[in-house]
Design a protein around this motif. Sequence first.
Motif, PDB file in Angstrom:
ATOM      1  N   VAL A 120       0.855  -1.189   0.000  1.00  0.00           N
ATOM      2  CA  VAL A 120       0.000   0.000   0.000  1.00  0.00           C
ATOM      3  C   VAL A 120       0.888   1.235   0.000  1.00  0.00           C
ATOM      4  O   VAL A 120       1.829   1.333   0.774  1.00  0.00           O
ATOM      5  N   THR A 121       0.570   2.193  -0.887  1.00  0.00           N
ATOM      6  CA  THR A 121       1.305   3.449  -0.967  1.00  0.00           C
ATOM      7  C   THR A 121       0.325   4.604  -0.819  1.00  0.00           C
ATOM      8  O   THR A 121      -0.686   4.654  -1.512  1.00  0.00           O
ATOM      9  N   ILE A 122       0.654   5.530   0.085  1.00  0.00           N
ATOM     10  CA  ILE A 122      -0.178   6.723   0.249  1.00  0.00           C
ATOM     11  C   ILE A 122       0.285   7.765  -0.751  1.00  0.00           C
ATOM     12  O   ILE A 122       1.477   8.053  -0.829  1.00  0.00           O
ATOM     13  N   GLN A 123      -0.645   8.319  -1.511  1.00  0.00           N
ATOM     14  CA  GLN A 123      -0.348   9.309  -2.546  1.00  0.00           C
ATOM     15  C   GLN A 123      -0.509  10.718  -2.003  1.00  0.00           C
ATOM     16  O   GLN A 123      -1.443  10.989  -1.257  1.00  0.00           O
ATOM     17  N   GLU A 124       0.373  11.591  -2.400  1.00  0.00           N
ATOM     18  CA  GLU A 124       0.262  13.008  -2.020  1.00  0.00           C
ATOM     19  C   GLU A 124      -0.595  13.763  -3.022  1.00  0.00           C
ATOM     20  O   GLU A 124      -1.236  14.729  -2.693  1.00  0.00           O
ATOM     21  N   GLU A 125      -0.569  13.331  -4.274  1.00  0.00           N
ATOM     22  CA  GLU A 125      -1.357  13.988  -5.335  1.00  0.00           C
ATOM     23  C   GLU A 125      -2.618  13.190  -5.577  1.00  0.00           C
ATOM     24  O   GLU A 125      -2.666  11.998  -5.295  1.00  0.00           O
TER      25      GLU A 125
END
Length: 160
Positions: free
Chosen positions: A153-158
Amino acid sequence: MEQIIKELGTYCVEHDISLEDLKQIRKELQTEKLKSESLNNEHFQKFLDLKNKQIVSGNLKIDLFLNSVKKGNRLLSIHENELLILQLLMANSHKTIKDEEILRLLETYGYDIGLKSMIVYVSRISHKIGKTSKQDSYIKRHWKHGYYWNVRVTIQEEPV
């Protein structure tokens, strides 16, 4: 009870409080309730940390602010209770979440269901999101213990 509902309705009309405002208030109260329960529960704390975030996992893009899930370019139809389960599992990827924790989360958000119904919800989610491009299942079951998210899982800033 009828009188209280009438008074509340009158107050809302007089103060221009919409149904959407009431839904937002309900969500905030549920979050506060979960925060108080999460003091001793790392899984719930991680769940709350993902609130209003945008996440990528495999070929899924989840926007927890807009409550939307995309697989590739296709928008999936996801019910709120399914999104809550997804958020809890993804917040704790590769860790088993006990059935009781999932049920407690759903109960906090107003879904008073039994174990069999919860299993059906998770199965429905798993069917909707399918498998990764490598043909791995996103959601895995530890028989009679719980579920875990099987993909990074990767949290996106955009925005996703």
